[in-house]
Design a protein around this motif. Structure first.
Motif, PDB file in Angstrom:
ATOM      1  N   GLN A 114       0.804  -1.226   0.000  1.00  0.00           N
ATOM      2  CA  GLN A 114       0.000   0.000   0.000  1.00  0.00           C
ATOM      3  C   GLN A 114       0.840   1.281   0.000  1.00  0.00           C
ATOM      4  N   PRO A 115       1.893   1.375   0.811  1.00  0.00           N
ATOM      5  CA  PRO A 115       2.683   2.618   0.781  1.00  0.00           C
ATOM      6  C   PRO A 115       3.394   2.866  -0.555  1.00  0.00           C
ATOM      7  N   LYS A 116       3.582   1.837  -1.344  1.00  0.00           N
ATOM      8  CA  LYS A 116       4.327   1.974  -2.604  1.00  0.00           C
ATOM      9  C   LYS A 116       3.442   2.014  -3.849  1.00  0.00           C
ATOM     10  N   LEU A 117       2.127   1.929  -3.681  1.00  0.00           N
ATOM     11  CA  LEU A 117       1.244   1.914  -4.844  1.00  0.00           C
ATOM     12  C   LEU A 117       1.349   3.192  -5.671  1.00  0.00           C
ATOM     13  N   ASN A 118       1.522   4.338  -5.026  1.00  0.00           N
ATOM     14  CA  ASN A 118       1.658   5.584  -5.781  1.00  0.00           C
ATOM     15  C   ASN A 118       2.883   5.554  -6.681  1.00  0.00           C
ATOM     16  N   GLU A 119       3.941   4.904  -6.234  1.00  0.00           N
ATOM     17  CA  GLU A 119       5.145   4.798  -7.052  1.00  0.00           C
ATOM     18  C   GLU A 119       4.898   3.916  -8.277  1.00  0.00           C
ATOM     19  N   VAL A 120       4.071   2.898  -8.106  1.00  0.00           N
ATOM     20  CA  VAL A 120       3.726   2.032  -9.239  1.00  0.00           C
ATOM     21  C   VAL A 120       2.909   2.823 -10.260  1.00  0.00           C
ATOM     22  N   TYR A 121       1.905   3.553  -9.767  1.00  0.00           N
ATOM     23  CA  TYR A 121       1.089   4.379 -10.661  1.00  0.00           C
ATOM     24  C   TYR A 121       1.948   5.418 -11.373  1.00  0.00           C
ATOM     25  N   THR A 122       2.854   6.035 -10.638  1.00  0.00           N
ATOM     26  CA  THR A 122       3.745   7.043 -11.217  1.00  0.00           C
ATOM     27  C   THR A 122       4.615   6.435 -12.305  1.00  0.00           C
ATOM     28  N   PHE A 123       5.154   5.250 -12.038  1.00  0.00           N
ATOM     29  CA  PHE A 123       5.985   4.578 -13.045  1.00  0.00           C
ATOM     30  C   PHE A 123       5.213   4.370 -14.343  1.00  0.00           C
ATOM     31  N   GLN A 154       8.766 -15.159  -4.463  1.00  0.00           N
ATOM     32  CA  GLN A 154       7.997 -15.485  -5.664  1.00  0.00           C
ATOM     33  C   GLN A 154       7.313 -14.244  -6.239  1.00  0.00           C
ATOM     34  N   LEU A 155       6.734 -13.429  -5.400  1.00  0.00           N
ATOM     35  CA  LEU A 155       6.115 -12.187  -5.872  1.00  0.00           C
ATOM     36  C   LEU A 155       7.182 -11.271  -6.459  1.00  0.00           C
ATOM     37  N   TYR A 156       8.325 -11.212  -5.807  1.00  0.00           N
ATOM     38  CA  TYR A 156       9.451 -10.426  -6.326  1.00  0.00           C
ATOM     39  C   TYR A 156       9.796 -10.868  -7.750  1.00  0.00           C
ATOM     40  N   LEU A 157       9.955 -12.176  -7.944  1.00  0.00           N
ATOM     41  CA  LEU A 157      10.308 -12.679  -9.276  1.00  0.00           C
ATOM     42  C   LEU A 157       9.230 -12.374 -10.320  1.00  0.00           C
ATOM     43  N   ASP A 158       7.984 -12.547  -9.941  1.00  0.00           N
ATOM     44  CA  ASP A 158       6.883 -12.268 -10.868  1.00  0.00           C
ATOM     45  C   ASP A 158       6.893 -10.808 -11.308  1.00  0.00           C
ATOM     46  N   LEU A 159       7.015  -9.904 -10.351  1.00  0.00           N
ATOM     47  CA  LEU A 159       6.990  -8.478 -10.676  1.00  0.00           C
ATOM     48  C   LEU A 159       8.262  -8.052 -11.409  1.00  0.00           C
ATOM     49  N   TYR A 160       9.396  -8.573 -10.971  1.00  0.00           N
ATOM     50  CA  TYR A 160      10.667  -8.237 -11.616  1.00  0.00           C
ATOM     51  C   TYR A 160      10.664  -8.682 -13.076  1.00  0.00           C
ATOM     52  N   ASN A 161      10.236  -9.920 -13.319  1.00  0.00           N
ATOM     53  CA  ASN A 161      10.203 -10.426 -14.697  1.00  0.00           C
ATOM     54  C   ASN A 161       9.210  -9.656 -15.554  1.00  0.00           C
ATOM     55  N   ASN A 162       8.077  -9.310 -14.987  1.00  0.00           N
ATOM     56  CA  ASN A 162       7.080  -8.528 -15.710  1.00  0.00           C
ATOM     57  C   ASN A 162       7.674  -7.195 -16.166  1.00  0.00           C
ATOM     58  N   LEU A 163       8.301  -6.476 -15.236  1.00  0.00           N
ATOM     59  CA  LEU A 163       8.890  -5.179 -15.573  1.00  0.00           C
ATOM     60  C   LEU A 163      10.070  -5.329 -16.523  1.00  0.00           C
ATOM     61  N   ASP A 164      10.864  -6.345 -16.308  1.00  0.00           N
ATOM     62  CA  ASP A 164      12.020  -6.577 -17.171  1.00  0.00           C
ATOM     63  C   ASP A 164      11.570  -6.856 -18.607  1.00  0.00           C
ATOM     64  N   ASN A 165      10.529  -7.662 -18.765  1.00  0.00           N
ATOM     65  CA  ASN A 165       9.999  -7.940 -20.103  1.00  0.00           C
ATOM     66  C   ASN A 165       9.440  -6.672 -20.748  1.00  0.00           C
ATOM     67  N   ASP A 197      -0.626  -4.125 -20.800  1.00  0.00           N
ATOM     68  CA  ASP A 197      -0.527  -5.546 -20.450  1.00  0.00           C
ATOM     69  C   ASP A 197       0.351  -5.737 -19.218  1.00  0.00           C
ATOM     70  N   SER A 198       1.461  -5.050 -19.165  1.00  0.00           N
ATOM     71  CA  SER A 198       2.354  -5.136 -18.012  1.00  0.00           C
ATOM     72  C   SER A 198       1.665  -4.611 -16.755  1.00  0.00           C
ATOM     73  N   TYR A 199       0.952  -3.521 -16.887  1.00  0.00           N
ATOM     74  CA  TYR A 199       0.211  -2.933 -15.766  1.00  0.00           C
ATOM     75  C   TYR A 199      -0.797  -3.933 -15.210  1.00  0.00           C
ATOM     76  N   ASN A 200      -1.546  -4.558 -16.093  1.00  0.00           N
ATOM     77  CA  ASN A 200      -2.546  -5.546 -15.665  1.00  0.00           C
ATOM     78  C   ASN A 200      -1.891  -6.757 -15.007  1.00  0.00           C
ATOM     79  N   LYS A 201      -0.805  -7.250 -15.581  1.00  0.00           N
ATOM     80  CA  LYS A 201      -0.103  -8.391 -14.997  1.00  0.00           C
ATOM     81  C   LYS A 201       0.513  -8.045 -13.646  1.00  0.00           C
ATOM     82  N   PHE A 202       0.983  -6.813 -13.524  1.00  0.00           N
ATOM     83  CA  PHE A 202       1.587  -6.364 -12.273  1.00  0.00           C
ATOM     84  C   PHE A 202       0.582  -6.480 -11.129  1.00  0.00           C
ATOM     85  N   PHE A 203      -0.600  -5.914 -11.346  1.00  0.00           N
ATOM     86  CA  PHE A 203      -1.602  -5.938 -10.284  1.00  0.00           C
ATOM     87  C   PHE A 203      -2.234  -7.321 -10.125  1.00  0.00           C
ATOM     88  N   ALA A 204      -2.301  -8.082 -11.189  1.00  0.00           N
ATOM     89  CA  ALA A 204      -2.806  -9.453 -11.073  1.00  0.00           C
ATOM     90  C   ALA A 204      -1.851 -10.289 -10.223  1.00  0.00           C
TER      91      ALA A 204
END
Length: 171
Positions: free
Chosen positions: A56-65, A114-125, A157-164
């Motif tokens: 929750q404290p970092k959601l604004n940073e995700v939206y900003t990105f 596992q969440l780290y890897l999912d999000l990292y790979n999503n952003l990296d792709n 697509d990345s945005y949707n996968k990130f939150f999924a």
């Protein structure tokens, strides 16, 4: 000869045995539910802490990105980008990625790998895909349809996968 009468057992004796069996099953199921519920509660507490302290404290940073990455369209002013424009766009995208990774994604590495890897790979792709598209001289990125197909759709697509990934994370 009637078996019931030979053993001198009546319905009340069979009823008592049935009650004992039911009581045993009730105790077993009660214990099972207690143990299962304890595990569920522990998992829910961990997920709640993850949500409250990290996500929750970092959601604004995700939206900003994602909003900042979406502004790439404003920086594309012609169909043929110069090498300097490409470098600027790619550096901008990588800089935005680095900010989000350092402020949010890396925090997850030790807490929930596992969440780290999912999000990292999503952003990296996403970053790799956008870099290839921007560097591709054959694409006319100033064209609305091309931009939407090659850049905007990948960002969405990345945005949707990130939150999924966050939403579906079980801990």
């Amino acid at each position: 000869m009637n078996i019931c009468c030979a053993n001198n057992w009546g319905l009340s004796e069979y009823g008592d045995i049935a009650n004992i069996i039911i009581a045993g099953l009730t105790l077993f199921l009660g214990y099972y539910v207690l143990v299962y519920q304890k595990k569920q509660d522990d998992s829910n507490v961990k997920l709640q802490w993850l949500k409250e302290l990290i996500i929750q404290p970092k959601l604004n940073e995700v939206y900003t990105f994602y909003n900042n990455i979406g502004t790439v369209k404003n920086k594309i002013d012609s169909n043929s980008l110069t090498d300097n424009q490409k470098i600027e766009l790619i550096d901008f995208i990588k800089r935005e990625h680095s900010i989000l990774r350092k402020s949010f994604i890396n925090v997850l590495q030790m807490v929930t790998p596992q969440l780290y890897l999912d999000l990292y790979n999503n952003l990296d792709n996403l970053i790799d895909g956008l870099t290839r598209v921007i560097d591709n001289d054959e694409l006319k990125l100033n064209n609305e349809q091309t931009y939407n197909r090659e850049i905007a759709s990948k960002i969405e697509d990345s945005y949707n996968k990130f939150f999924a990934s966050i939403f579906n994370h079980k801990g």
